[in-house]
Scaffold this motif. Structure first.
Motif, mmCIF file in Angstrom:
data_model
loop_
_atom_site.group_PDB
_atom_site.id
_atom_site.type_symbol
_atom_site.label_atom_id
_atom_site.label_comp_id
_atom_site.label_asym_id
_atom_site.label_seq_id
_atom_site.Cartn_x
_atom_site.Cartn_y
_atom_site.Cartn_z
ATOM 1 N N ARG A 141 28.068 33.866 -9.802
ATOM 2 C CA ARG A 141 27.814 35.301 -9.932
ATOM 3 C C ARG A 141 29.076 36.148 -9.765
ATOM 4 N NH1 ARG A 141 21.860 36.600 -7.575
ATOM 5 N NH2 ARG A 141 22.036 34.911 -6.080
ATOM 6 N N LEU A 142 30.100 35.566 -9.141
ATOM 7 C CA LEU A 142 31.414 36.241 -9.154
ATOM 8 C C LEU A 142 32.034 36.120 -10.542
ATOM 9 C CD1 LEU A 142 32.933 35.113 -5.721
ATOM 10 C CD2 LEU A 142 32.539 37.490 -6.433
ATOM 11 N N VAL A 143 31.899 34.929 -11.110
ATOM 12 C CA VAL A 143 32.489 34.675 -12.428
ATOM 13 C C VAL A 143 31.842 35.556 -13.495
ATOM 14 C CG1 VAL A 143 32.523 32.943 -14.272
ATOM 15 C CG2 VAL A 143 33.377 32.358 -11.983
ATOM 16 N N SER A 144 30.546 35.691 -13.427
ATOM 17 C CA SER A 144 29.850 36.506 -14.444
ATOM 18 C C SER A 144 30.137 37.988 -14.247
ATOM 19 C CB SER A 144 28.349 36.282 -14.350
ATOM 20 O OG SER A 144 27.862 36.855 -13.142
ATOM 21 N N GLY A 145 30.613 38.342 -13.049
ATOM 22 C CA GLY A 145 30.829 39.751 -12.747
ATOM 23 C C GLY A 145 29.596 40.423 -12.175
ATOM 24 N N GLU A 146 28.537 39.668 -11.982
ATOM 25 C CA GLU A 146 27.328 40.258 -11.388
ATOM 26 C C GLU A 146 27.660 40.797 -9.991
ATOM 27 O OE1 GLU A 146 24.000 37.574 -11.283
ATOM 28 O OE2 GLU A 146 22.885 38.871 -9.900
ATOM 29 N N TRP A 147 28.524 40.060 -9.284
ATOM 30 C CA TRP A 147 29.043 40.533 -8.005
ATOM 31 C C TRP A 147 30.563 40.638 -8.102
ATOM 32 C CZ3 TRP A 147 26.242 36.171 -4.800
ATOM 33 C CH2 TRP A 147 24.855 36.387 -4.839
ATOM 34 N N THR A 148 31.150 41.417 -7.213
ATOM 35 C CA THR A 148 32.622 41.396 -7.118
ATOM 36 C C THR A 148 33.031 40.804 -5.768
ATOM 37 O OG1 THR A 148 32.831 43.594 -6.138
ATOM 38 C CG2 THR A 148 32.828 43.475 -8.550
ATOM 39 N N GLY A 149 34.310 40.520 -5.650
ATOM 40 C CA GLY A 149 34.829 39.936 -4.410
ATOM 41 C C GLY A 149 35.952 40.774 -3.829
ATOM 42 N N THR A 150 36.286 40.519 -2.575
ATOM 43 C CA THR A 150 37.435 41.186 -1.950
ATOM 44 C C THR A 150 38.205 40.169 -1.123
ATOM 45 O OG1 THR A 150 36.543 41.667 0.253
ATOM 46 C CG2 THR A 150 35.969 43.202 -1.520
ATOM 47 N N MET A 151 39.368 40.578 -0.663
ATOM 48 C CA MET A 151 40.141 39.780 0.280
ATOM 49 C C MET A 151 40.374 40.639 1.509
ATOM 50 S SD MET A 151 40.416 37.080 -1.553
ATOM 51 C CE MET A 151 41.373 36.177 -0.345
ATOM 52 N N CYS A 152 39.884 40.183 2.670
ATOM 53 C CA CYS A 152 39.991 40.978 3.897
ATOM 54 C C CYS A 152 41.007 40.340 4.842
ATOM 55 C CB CYS A 152 38.636 41.087 4.578
ATOM 56 S SG CYS A 152 37.380 41.830 3.514
ATOM 57 N N LEU A 153 42.235 40.813 4.757
ATOM 58 C CA LEU A 153 43.318 40.250 5.570
ATOM 59 C C LEU A 153 43.774 41.251 6.629
ATOM 60 C CD1 LEU A 153 43.518 38.959 2.589
ATOM 61 C CD2 LEU A 153 45.843 38.403 3.202
ATOM 62 N N THR A 154 44.202 42.422 6.172
ATOM 63 C CA THR A 154 44.923 43.377 7.011
ATOM 64 C C THR A 154 44.046 43.972 8.117
ATOM 65 O OG1 THR A 154 46.251 43.924 5.094
ATOM 66 C CG2 THR A 154 46.291 45.506 6.895
ATOM 67 N N GLU A 155 44.646 44.145 9.294
ATOM 68 C CA GLU A 155 44.034 44.942 10.359
ATOM 69 C C GLU A 155 45.012 46.067 10.674
ATOM 70 O OE1 GLU A 155 42.901 42.185 13.474
ATOM 71 O OE2 GLU A 155 41.729 40.979 12.059
ATOM 72 N N SER A 156 44.551 47.080 11.397
ATOM 73 C CA SER A 156 45.400 48.277 11.493
ATOM 74 C C SER A 156 46.761 47.968 12.112
ATOM 75 C CB SER A 156 44.705 49.389 12.267
ATOM 76 O OG SER A 156 44.518 48.976 13.598
ATOM 77 N N HIS A 157 46.833 46.977 12.982
ATOM 78 C CA HIS A 157 48.098 46.676 13.644
ATOM 79 C C HIS A 157 48.865 45.560 12.947
ATOM 80 C CE1 HIS A 157 45.304 43.694 15.000
ATOM 81 N NE2 HIS A 157 46.301 42.955 15.403
ATOM 82 N N CYS A 158 48.289 44.959 11.919
ATOM 83 C CA CYS A 158 49.040 43.885 11.256
ATOM 84 C C CYS A 158 48.734 43.765 9.780
ATOM 85 C CB CYS A 158 48.853 42.548 11.968
ATOM 86 S SG CYS A 158 47.242 41.793 11.801
ATOM 87 N N GLY A 159 49.810 43.680 9.016
ATOM 88 C CA GLY A 159 49.704 43.522 7.576
ATOM 89 C C GLY A 159 50.532 42.319 7.153
ATOM 90 N N SER A 160 51.852 42.511 7.113
ATOM 91 C CA SER A 160 52.725 41.394 6.750
ATOM 92 C C SER A 160 52.624 40.258 7.770
ATOM 93 C CB SER A 160 54.183 41.874 6.718
ATOM 94 O OG SER A 160 54.321 42.978 5.883
ATOM 95 N N ASP A 161 52.412 40.609 9.034
ATOM 96 C CA ASP A 161 52.429 39.607 10.108
ATOM 97 C C ASP A 161 51.007 39.229 10.496
ATOM 98 O OD1 ASP A 161 53.040 37.959 12.174
ATOM 99 O OD2 ASP A 161 54.205 39.424 13.315
ATOM 100 N N LEU A 162 50.399 38.379 9.664
ATOM 101 C CA LEU A 162 48.985 38.040 9.868
ATOM 102 C C LEU A 162 48.749 37.252 11.150
ATOM 103 C CD1 LEU A 162 47.962 37.290 6.189
ATOM 104 C CD2 LEU A 162 47.208 39.202 7.612
ATOM 105 N N GLY A 163 49.807 36.679 11.683
ATOM 106 C CA GLY A 163 49.676 35.938 12.939
ATOM 107 C C GLY A 163 49.090 36.784 14.069
ATOM 108 N N LEU A 164 49.207 38.111 13.933
ATOM 109 C CA LEU A 164 48.734 38.993 15.001
ATOM 110 C C LEU A 164 47.252 39.338 14.888
ATOM 111 C CD1 LEU A 164 51.713 41.559 15.074
ATOM 112 C CD2 LEU A 164 51.424 39.522 16.499
ATOM 113 N N LEU A 165 46.574 38.807 13.876
ATOM 114 C CA LEU A 165 45.224 39.358 13.650
ATOM 115 C C LEU A 165 44.241 38.954 14.737
ATOM 116 C CD1 LEU A 165 42.840 37.430 12.207
ATOM 117 C CD2 LEU A 165 44.347 37.660 10.259
ATOM 118 N N ARG A 166 43.241 39.826 14.937
ATOM 119 C CA ARG A 166 42.360 39.703 16.110
ATOM 120 C C ARG A 166 40.890 39.473 15.783
ATOM 121 N NH1 ARG A 166 44.722 45.259 18.357
ATOM 122 N NH2 ARG A 166 46.790 44.547 18.989
#
Lengths: 596, 596
Positions: free
Chosen positions: B153-178
Motif C-alpha cells: 500500500r506504500l508502493v501503490s501510493g494508497e498510503w504515504t511514509g515518513t522518516m522520523c529521525l530528528t529530535e529538537s536537540h539532535c539532527g546531525s548527531d543522532l547518537g543523542l536521540l532520546r
C-alpha cells in the motif's frame, strides 16, 4: 531570534583607532566638536535605542507586515511609536546641516547610527533612511523657498521623504520613463503617471510625505536628457507652513515581497498631482546622482547590518548547540557532545561572517569620512575625496551586499534545519538581505559603473589614486606586517594590470567590459577589503606592542585578518581567470539557442 | 510565475544519447523492457502531469500553505486531488519491485519523474517522495509480514511514509536521540518521545501514514550503537489489512518555514505509540543508511529542479524585458530598448543556470543508473556501482544543492527588483531551495562524509575508481575534444594530488580534514561536472559530425560546455588554495575571542 548587541568596541576601534576620525575632524571647519568622547557618547546612546526599541520589533514587524487600505498604510505595531521616540531624541537631524535645523555632526556619525538602526531593524530604518536622499537633493538643488518649506521638517523627522524613480517598465533604464509633468499657470506642474517600488512610499508615522519624483515635460527630449525632478508633497503645504489639501498622489497598493515586510513598498498613482520643479528643466537625472551616491552607501550599510546580525545570531547558537565531538577529541567531556563551535567548518562560516562584517565596517566608515571631507575640506581635499568616493561607492554597494547575503546564508547554515524555521529569526535575515543586491542599482549596474564610467572612464586615474593610498599604507608597515602587506601589494599591482587588460580588450569590443564587469567588481572588493584588513591588523599589532590592556581584542583582530588573507582573499584567483575569459563564451550563442 | 515546460529533449539526450540507458538495461535482467521508446513515452506522460496538474499549484500552494488543527493537517487546495490522480495514473509504483506490486521499471525512470514532479512543485512532490525511503527500508530490512502489511500500500501510493529521525536537540548527531521504545507482551513496542522536522508528517491525502522511527530500547547502549528502527502506523492495521484504531502518534504542530510551505513539516508526539521493530535491535542506524542514500540522491534532484525552474523563468523574462542598449549597438532598433538577454552579464547568469542544470541532470541520471546496476547487475558490477555511488552521492547532494541555490538566486537577479516580488514567483524558488542544503545532512556533513569516510576511509580507492572512468573517457576523445579533455585531465590529476595532501595533513591533525572538507567537496563537484560536460560535448560533436538534423541543439550543448570550462570550472583555482590553507586560521582563535 538573534539578540542584537551594538558592537560598540569595534565601532570605536574603527572610528578612533583605525580611521582616527577626531584628528580628521579637527581639520574640518564645523566638525571640531566631534571628538572621540562625543562620538563614543553618541554611539552609546544610539546603541541603547537600537537594542532596546528597534530590535524587539524586528521579528514582529516581519510577521505582521504593513497593511494597505483605501485610507493608507498601517505600519506594524510599535513602528509608529518607535518613530516618534526617534524624532523626540533628535536622531534624524544628527548629521544634517545646521542651517536646516540639523545638529551639524559629521556623516560618519550618521552612518554609525544607520548601521545600528539598520542592524536592529532594517525595515524600520528605511522610513527615516529614505528621507536622507530627499534632504540631500533639496539641500543641493532646491530653491531657498523649497528649503524653507520642506527641508526643516524633513530634517527634524516631522515628515519623511521618498525617491520616486522606477516605473513598471523601467528601473535601471530611466530613459524609458513616461510620467508626465504639465506646466501650470501658477508656476507649478501637474504630474500624471504611476511609480512603483517606492520604499516608505506610504505610512502612518508622519502627517506628510515629501516625494521626490522624476517626470517628463511635454516637450522634453527622449531618453535620459528629457527628465526633470520635482517635489510632490503628499499633503499640500501652504505658504505659512500649515498643511492644506491632500495632493492627487495616492498609494494604489503595496507589494508582497520576499522580505523587509515592515517597510511599505508602494505603488503610487499621480493623477495631476501638484509638483514643484527642482533645479533646471531636463536636468533631473544630474540632480539625482547626488541622491544615488547617498543611497548606494546607505545600501552598502545594509550588507554590513545583515552580516553583523547574522553573525551575532549564529555565534550564540554555535556556542550553545551541542552536536558531535571535536575531531581532535572531546572539548566538553562532561556534556553529551561538544558545542558546534569546535568544528572547523562552523568556524569557517563564523569567521567569514566576522571578517566580512568588520572589514566592511572599516570600508563603510571610511567612505562616510570621505563624504565629510567633500563637505568641509578644502577644494583640493574635497576633489580627492570625491574621486575616491566615485571609485569606491559602486564597489561598496555591490560587494558589501553580495557578501552580506553570503554571510546571512552562513548564519542559516550554522543553525542547520532550525535555520529554515521562522521563529529562530535567521531566515528572515536572508529574506531581508536579498533586496540589497537589487535596489539602488543591481550588482550588474554597479559593475558597469565601476569598470566603465569610473575606471576606464577616468583613464585609470581614479584607481591609481586609490592604489597610491594602498602603497602609502604598505610603506608605513614593519616586518611583522609583511604577512598582510606583501599579498596586498601583489593584489594592488595585479588589479592595475587587470584593469589595463580589460580596457584594451574593450577598445575593440565593448562587450568585453560587460563580460568582465561583475568578476572585476568582486575582485576589486576583495582587494579593497584586504587594504582595510591590513590597516586594522597593523593598528592592532601596534596596540599590542604598546602593551594595551585590551590585548585579546587586538589578537582576535590579527587572527581575523589572517583568516581573511588566507581564506577569503584567494577568491581573487578564480575571479582573475574568469574576468579574463573573454566575451565569446557569453555572446557566441544565438538567442534562439537559449531554449528549453 | 515561471511556466514549467519539462525539458524532454534534454532528458532524452542525457538518457539515451549520453548515458545510453537502453544498452545498459538490455544487460540487466528484469529491465529489458525499458527501451528508449518506452522511456521516452513514460517521460512524456510524466511531463503532461507535471506541467498540467502540478505546476499550476506551485504558487498557490506556497501562498496558502498547510493548515494545522486538532484533527490534522489540511494541505493546500488541489494538492489532495492531484495526489489521487497521481495514484490513479500509477506513478508511485513506477520503479518499485514487481513483488510488492510495483511496475519494476529502473530507478532512472523514477528519478526522471522525480525531477519533473519536483521542478513543477517541490513541496507537493515531497508527499509521494518521502514514501520512497520508507519503501526502501521495509523492502530491505522488513519481515515478510511487514512487507505484506505495509509495503504494497506504500508502493501503490494508497498510503504515504515518513522518516522520523530528528529530535529538537539532535539532527546531525543522532547518537543523542532520546525517544524510548518499551517492549510489550505481544512482541510490539511502545514508543514515547517527540520527533521534529518530519516532512509530510501529517496530511489529508491518504487514510494512513507509515512512520519509520528511530528510538532506543530501555537497555540500549549509549550513542549511535543503541538505536533501533521501528514501523509506527498512524492508524493501526489489523491482520486482515483493515484499518483499526488511531495509534498514539499525533501531530502537535507544523513549522512556519522560509519555504516549501505546501509541505507539512510536522512535530510528532509519540505517547506510547504501537511500534514494530525493523531489523535487529540496536542496528537501526545501519538500516537507516539504506534510506539515507536514497534521500540524498532525492535531495540532489531538488537542486536540479530549482536550477531548471529558475532558468526557465529567467530566460523568458530576459527575452521579454527591455532595458538599455547593447554595448555593441542596438539589437532591437525598432523598440525603445534591447531585450536584456543582449547584455553579457545577464547571459553570464543564464548560462550559469543552464550549465549547472544540464550538467546536474547528467550527473543525477548517472547516479540513478548506478542504483539500477546495484539492484540488477552481477555481483561484481553491483559492487563497482555501489562504490561509485558511495563516492558520488555526498558530492551530488551538497554540490547540486549549493549550485542550485546559486542558480535560483541568479534567477531573482535577472528579474531585478521584480525578482523580490512574490507574484513573479522567482523569490519562491530561492525560499524553497534554501532547505536543500540543510536537510538530509548539511553541506558540512556531506563534506565530512566525502573526505573522511569515502576518500580517506577507502585509502583513495573509491576516488581512483572514478578517476579511472574519467581516464577512459579521455582515451576515447579526439582532437576536437581536447579543449575539454585537457583541462579535465589536469583537474582529475590535481584532485588525486589534493586528496593525498589533505590525507597526509589529517594524519597528524584530524582538524585538517574538517578544515578542508567543504572546499574539497565543492572542488570535487566542479571536476565531476566537468566530466559530464566533457562527455556531453563529445556526444554532441559526434552527432554534428554524423549530420544529425538537430544540429542547433548540439551546437548549444558545445557552447554551454565551453562556458562551463571557461567560466565555472576555474572556480577550482581558489578552492584549491583555500582547501590547502590549513586548520590554523580556523582553530587558533580561542572560543572566548569570538565575541561582539
Amino acid at each position: 531570534m538573534p539578540e542584537y548587541k551594538a558592537p560598540l568596541r569595534d565601532i570605536s576601534f574603527v572610528t578612533n583607532e583605525v580611521l582616527e576620525a577626531e584628528q580628521l575632524f579637527q581639520t574640518l571647519p564645523g566638525y571640531e566638536e566631534a571628538t572621540t568622547d562625543l562620538m563614543n557618547a553618541i554611539a552609546e546612546e544610539g546603541a541603547k535605542f537600537a537594542e532596546g526599541v528597534l530590535a524587539p520589533l524586528y521579528q514582529s514587524g516581519d510577521q505582521e507586515g504593513c497593511k494597505w487600505s483605501e485610507e493608507g498604510v498601517a505600519t506594524p505595531t510599535g513602528f509608529k511609536e518607535a518613530y516618534q521616540q526617534y524624532i523626540d531624541n533628535g536622531w534624524p537631524s544628527l548629521s544634517a546641516d545646521v542651517e536646516a535645523g540639523g545638529q551639524g555632526m559629521p556623516n560618519l556619525l550618521g552612518i554609525i547610527n544607520t548601521e545600528m538602526v539598520g542592524t536592529a531593524n532594517w525595515a524600520w530604518g528605511m522610513y527615516p533612511g529614505l528621507s536622507h536622499g530627499a534632504i540631500k537633493t533639496i539641500e543641493e538643488h532646491g530653491s531657498p523657498e523649497q528649503k524653507e518649506q520642506y527641508l526643516t521638517r524633513l530634517v527634524s523627522g516631522e515628515w519623511t521623504g521618498t525617491m520616486c524613480l522606477t516605473e513598471s517598465h523601467c528601473g535601471s533604464d530611466l530613459g524609458l520613463l513616461r510620467s508626465k509633468a504639465e506646466p501650470q499657470a501658477d508656476g507649478s506642474y501637474a504630474i500624471t503617471g504611476q511609480k512603483i517600488f517606492i520604499s516608505a512610499g506610504e505610512h502612518d508615522m508622519t502627517d506628510n510625505i515629501i516625494h521626490i519624483v522624476l517626470a517628463r515635460l511635454p516637450d522634453a527630449p527622449e531618453g535620459t536628457k528629457g527628465i526633470s525632478l520635482f517635489i510632490v508633497p503628499k499633503v499640500n503645504v501652504s505658504e505659512d507652513g500649515t498643511l492644506g489639501e491632500r495632493n492627487a498622489v495616492h498609494c494604489a497598493s503595496i507589494e508582497h515581497k520576499m522580505g523587509i515586510h515592515g517597510n511599505a513598498t508602494a505603488v503610487l498613482n499621480f493623477d495631476g498631482a501638484k509638483a514643484y520643479l527642482i533645479g533646471e528643466e531636463n536636468r533631473g537625472l544630474n540632480c539625482m546622482f547626488t541622491f544615488m551616491n547617498t543611497a548606494r552607501v546607505g545600501t552598502a550599510a545594509q550588507g554590513l547590518a545583515h552580516m553583523e546580525l547574522s553573525f551575532q545570531g549564529a555565534l550564540a547558537y554555535a556556542k550553545d548547540r551541542l552536536a558531535m565531538r571535536s575531531l581532535t577529541g572531546p572539548k566538553n567531556p562532561d556534556g553529551p557532545a561538544d558545542p558546534i563551535i569546535v568544528h572547523p567548518d562552523v568556524r569557517r562560516m563564523l569567521l567569514t561572517q566576522k571578517a566580512f562584517a568588520e572589514g566592511s565596517r572599516a570600508f563603510l566608515y571610511f567612505l562616510a569620512m570621505q563624504g565629510d571631507i567633500v563637505d568641509k575640506g578644502t577644494e583640493e581635499e574635497a576633489k580627492a575625496a570625491d574621486d575616491l568616493m566615485s571609485l569606491l561607492t559602486p564597489i561598496a554597494k555591490a560587494f558589501m551586499t553580495e557578501t552580506g547575503y553570503e554571510a546571512a546564508n552562513h548564519g542559516v547554515q550554522i543553525f542547520g534545519g532550525h535555520g529554515f524555521i521562522q521563529e529562530w529569526g535567521m531566515e528572515q535575515i536572508v529574506r531581508d538581505c536579498r533586496i540589497a543586491m537589487l535596489y539602488e542599482g543591481t550588482t550588474g549596474i554597479q559593475a558597469l559603473d565601476l569598470i566603465g564610467r569610473k575606471v576606464l572612464g577616468s583613464g585609470g586615474k581614479l584607481l591609481t589614486n586609490f592604489t597610491a593610498m594602498i602603497e602609502e599604507l604598505i610603506a608605513r608597515g614593519s616586518e611583522e606586517d609583511k604577512q598582510f602587506l606583501e599579498p596586498l601589494k601583489a593584489h594592488s599591482d595585479e588589479w592595475l594590470g587587470l584593469s589595463m587588460k580589460i580596457g584594451e580588450a574593450a577598445m575593440s569590443n565593448p562587450d568585453e567590459a560587460g563580460a568582465a564587469a561583475v568578476d572585476y567588481l568582486m575582485y576589486s572588493g576583495y582587494v579593497t577589503l584586504a587594504y582595510f584588513w591590513a590597516h586594522m591588523a597593523m593598528v592592532a599589532r601596534q596596540k599590542i606592542a604598546e602593551g594595551d590592556e585590551d590585548k585579546s581584542f587586538y589578537e582576535a583582530k590579527i587572527m581575523t585578518a589572517q583568516f581573511y588573507f588566507q581564506r577569503l582573499l584567494p577568491r581573487t584567483e578564480s575571479l582573475k581567470t574568469t574576468m579574463l575569459a573573454g566575451a565569446d563564451n557569453l555572446m557566441q550563442m544565438p538567442e534562439e539557442l537559449f531554449a528549453v
